[in-house]
Structure formats: C-alpha cells, structure tokens
Scaffold this motif. Structure first.
Motif, short mmCIF file in Angstrom:
data_model
loop_
_atom_site.label_atom_id
_atom_site.label_comp_id
_atom_site.label_asym_id
_atom_site.label_seq_id
_atom_site.Cartn_x
_atom_site.Cartn_y
_atom_site.Cartn_z
N LEU A 261 -28.63 112.92 10.12
CA LEU A 261 -28.39 113.73 11.31
C LEU A 261 -27.79 112.92 12.45
O LEU A 261 -27.93 111.70 12.50
N TYR A 280 -31.57 121.51 8.59
CA TYR A 280 -30.71 121.82 7.44
C TYR A 280 -30.69 123.31 7.13
O TYR A 280 -31.63 124.05 7.42
N ARG A 286 -26.50 119.84 6.37
CA ARG A 286 -27.04 119.72 7.72
C ARG A 286 -26.40 120.76 8.63
O ARG A 286 -25.25 121.17 8.44
#
Length: 496
Positions: A261, A280, A286
């Motif tokens: 991330l 997610y 993501r």
C-alpha cells in the motif's frame, strides 16, 4: 479382518454411548440403521477411509470419524440427488449443454475443495490455489443452503466451515485467506508480507468478514439451526464491529500496515466519512481510494444480520444497537460521499472514494460489486426506488466503465486483476441474477454456455473474442455461482 471389525464397532458404540440422552429418538434410530453399513464397509477401506455418508448420519458421528481420518472429502447424498434431478430436468427441456455444465459445476465445491478436518471444522479451498479465502469459501457453499434443513451431513460441513472462519478471524482479523496448517517457519519474504502461521495472504478486505456473517445468517434462516451461534461467534461479531468502527478513522486509529500500500503501507489518504476503510478489493487488488462502496454496502447488510441474530438468538441489546448504529453511519456515508452526478446517467454510485472529493468510477466483476447490489440484499432509505442503482447499472454496463469489454463471444465486466479484453463469467452470472428482464437472463445463460472453452466449468475470465483463452481452470466460487443462477431460473428455462 475380524479384529478391525471389532475395533471399529467398539469405537462407534463407545461414541454412541456418549450421545445417549442428548439425541432425539428419531435420530438415534437413524444412527442404528447406519452402523451396520459403516461397519460392513470399514474393513475393506483404506486407512484413512473415504467416508461416503448417507443423510441419516449424525453430525457428531461424522466429526468423531473425521478425527481418525484426518481429512475427509465428502459429498452428501442430498447434493447428489439434487444434481441428478436438475440434470435430468434440463435434458428433458432440451438444454443438453446446460445439463452438462450443471453436472460438472454443482457439486464441484464439495467433490473437490471441501475437507472435514480432524478438529471438527471444515476447510474449503478455492480451487487451483490450495488456500481458503473467507469470501470464496462462504460463497462456494451458498447454493447448498436450501438442502441443509433436511440433511444433517450437510449441516456438519457448513457448521464446520463457520467454526473454522471463527478460528481464522480470531487468529488474525485483517487476513483474507488461510492455510490448512500453520507455517511455523516462514521465510523472510513471507514474513515481510505478513504470511505466517495460518495466514496465506494478509490483504485486509472488509467483505471477507461480511461473508462470514452472511453465511452464518443465511444458514440459520435456511435450517432453523441456531447452535452455530456460540459464545465464540458472539465474541467474533463484537470483534468485527469494533474493527469496522476503528477503521472508520484509519488515519488516526489503525495499526494495520501492508507493504504493497501507498504511504509506507498506510494506503492513500482518507478523511472520515462514516464508511469503514479497506485496503483491498474482493479481486485481491489494492484500492485506489480506500472507501470501497460496494463492500461498505455489504457492511450495512452484515450489520443488519448481526442485529437480527442479537435480537433473536443472544437477546443482546448492546450488540444489536452497536450493529445498527454502524449500519446507519456507513449507509449515510455512502450517500454523502460515494454518490456522484454523471453527465450521461445522473446520480450514480462510485466504486471507490476517499472522502476528499476523489472518486473512482468503474466496476469490477468480483462480488461485492456495484452490479451485485440487489444480490447482496442491500437496500437503503436513501434510494427507496433503486433509481441510483439503476443509473449505476446502466453506467457500469457501458463502454464508459473502463473494465467493460465487448467482443465477438461476449460482452461484460472484467477486472484489472486479469488481462484487458477479458470478461469474468462471474459478472455475466451477476448480470443475470440481478436482472428483471427474462430475455437478459436467458441471454446471459446462453453466453455462459458457449464460453466455457469446452471444459464444462466456469473460469475466472476469458477473452471476449476467444473463450478458449482463459484464466484459472479450477475456480470453484464461480462454479457455485453458475449453479445458483441455473437453480434460480429453472422455470424460465422451461419456457425457452
């Protein structure tokens, strides 16, 4: 051989003695009838034996035998009968291809991906990946629920799955998929990705927790069996709500970090909206913006399910009020921050937002999706006539959705998870499941029948111009969803 018989008979009889006084007389008679068959077969079975149990088996006998067999793959007789019934009906209607597809897909989950574990739980892996996703496994058994009321064997399997979900959520409530056995010696790369113990993948996907709640509630409604609602289930419900509340302000409160991330694992920046944060999507990709609208819609329905269970099973006003308060906050947040006005379609739902005026206008094939809103059971006082949904539906089923693809074999929604130009059968199934138009439903079923690549199974995705080019040959979740589509449209198919 006689020694094996006596040993097996002794263990079964000893176990039945423990059950005396706790079983109804009708079930006890069923056990007695089954003992002769089990004993007769035991000496010629390999160890561990493959148990093909009849509907008269009782849950505790199966669990006890599972302890000796370690892993038992099972297909209840009720499932076999239903498969054969529907296949015969489809053939009689002249739908030979659909009959063949249903014969292969309907019991695919139980025949190939379901195992009773030696701790009495059930492990359901996703197919060509040998790990259990909370989301996938719950969806993989959903189409069996109508049979469970009258099949104790099926009850054992589904109750065991719910119990395993509880264990895995207790193990780590941010993980989305799990291994059958813990990895006690992960390498450096696995540790970096949070993949240790039972954790297969550490993607925080809020729909995973929602699917656990959904399966539990739907199982209870289908069977009337409330025994799944243990003190552990009760604690897990509180845990889920508390985590969703904490993640309403991810920036200030959350300790979850993941290396994939942005911002050193924190994710893209967000402001408080009332919605709950997720890292997610259900595709395992993501998020671009961390408030995923369809997943938050599933949070709303899940909180309503928990409130129903709190009222009618636990008599727990605190749990009920917590769940309903969160549902209202999330629903209000969706409609304050997750709805935008589109120049062609009017007010529509965004796929993602961040509370900072950024929106991602698209849809992904994986469920929960914007397309699947009615299938999820989501309703809202903010859209009583479903106008926002209908506008959204027209948008996501158009070329303005960047993941809507059209070709000579099919047109539908794909995903950034797979190559461009690939449609997911799951999205075609969901388009049929959520349509009110019989012609659209039949069209989707016919498309699915002609795009299996000649394999008689549903795949993850296929090329819109060449269905023999596909991803994931063994994707049990989609097989289950296809069976659900057929089962819900048998009357319509009889007229075509």
């Amino acid at each position: 051989m006689q020694d094996k018989e006596r040993s097996f008979e002794t263990s079964v009889n000893s176990y039945l003695q423990q059950l005396e006084g706790s079983l109804e007389q009708s079930i006890q008679s069923s056990i007695d009838r089954e003992i002769s068959s089990v004993i007769a077969q035991a000496p010629v079975s390999q160890s561990p034996p493959l148990i093909q149990a009849d509907d008269s088996d009782v849950r505790d006998m199966l669990k006890n035998l599972a302890k000796d067999a370690a892993l038992i793959q099972v297909v209840p007789k009720s499932v076999e009968r239903e498969r054969n019934r529907v296949v015969a009906a489809l053939k009689n209607m002249g739908h030979e291809k659909l009959a063949s597809l249903f014969a292969h897909t309907y019991d695919n989950t139980l025949a190939t991906t379901t195992r009773l574990m030696d701790d009495g739980t059930t492990f359901v892996f996703t197919g060509d990946i040998g790990d259990m996703w909370l989301r996938d496994s719950a969806a993989q058994v959903n189409h069996y629920l109508p049979l469970a009321r009258n099949d104790v064997h099926l009850q054992v399997i589904i109750e065991g799955l719910i119990a395993r979900h509880i264990l895995m959520i207790e193990h780590n409530s941010y993980a989305n998929s799990f291994k059958p056995e813990p990895d006690l010696h992960p390498n450096q790369s696995q540790r970096r990705l949070g993949r240790s113990g039972y954790i297969a993948t550490y993607n925080y996907e809020i729909d995973s927790l929602c699917y656990f709640v959904r399966l539990s509630h739907r199982y209870w409604k289908a069977t009337g069996v409330a025994s799944v609602f243990t003190k552990e289930w009760h604690a897990t419900a509180h845990l889920i709500i508390d985590q969703f509340v904490l993640e309403q302000d991810h920036e200030a409160n959350s300790e979850y970090r993941y290396v994939e991330l942005q911002r050193s694992g924190l994710g893209s920046e967000t402001a408080f909206t009332g919605m709950t944060w997720t890292g997610y999507r259900p595709s395992d990709d993501r998020c671009t913006y961390m408030y995923l609208v369809p997943s938050n819609m599933m949070v709303v329905t899940s909180m309503e399910y928990i409130a129903d269970i709190a009222d009618n099973v636990y008599n727990d006003a605190e749990l009920r009020n917590k769940a309903l308060a969160l549902a209202r906050q999330v629903d209000d947040g969706i409609h304050e921050y997750g709805v935008v006005e589109h120049e062609n379609y009017g007010m529509i739902y965004a796929y993602e937002t961040d509370g900072l005026s950024n929106h991602n206008l698209m849809d992904d094939a994986n469920v929960p999706s914007l397309l699947s809103i009615p299938y999820m059971g989501y309703t809202t006082p903010h859209d009583p006539h479903r106008q926002i949904y209908e506008n959204t539906r027209r948008f996501i089923l158009s070329s303005l959705n960047p993941f809507y693809f059209s070709g000579s074999a099919a047109a539908g929604i794909g995903s950034p998870h797979t190559p461009r130009g690939s449609v997911w059968p799951m999205s075609l199934i969901m388009e049929g499941m959520t349509s009110r138009d019989p012609d659209t439903i039949i069209d989707k079923i016919r498309t699915l029948a002609h795009t299996d690549g000649g394999k008689n199974f549903m795949h993850e995705s296929f090329n819109v111009n060449n269905p023999t080019t596909f991803t994931r040959p063994w994707f049990s979740w989609c097989n289950s969803l296809f069976s659900e589509l057929i089962l819900s449209n048998m009357e319509l198919l009889e007229t075509t």
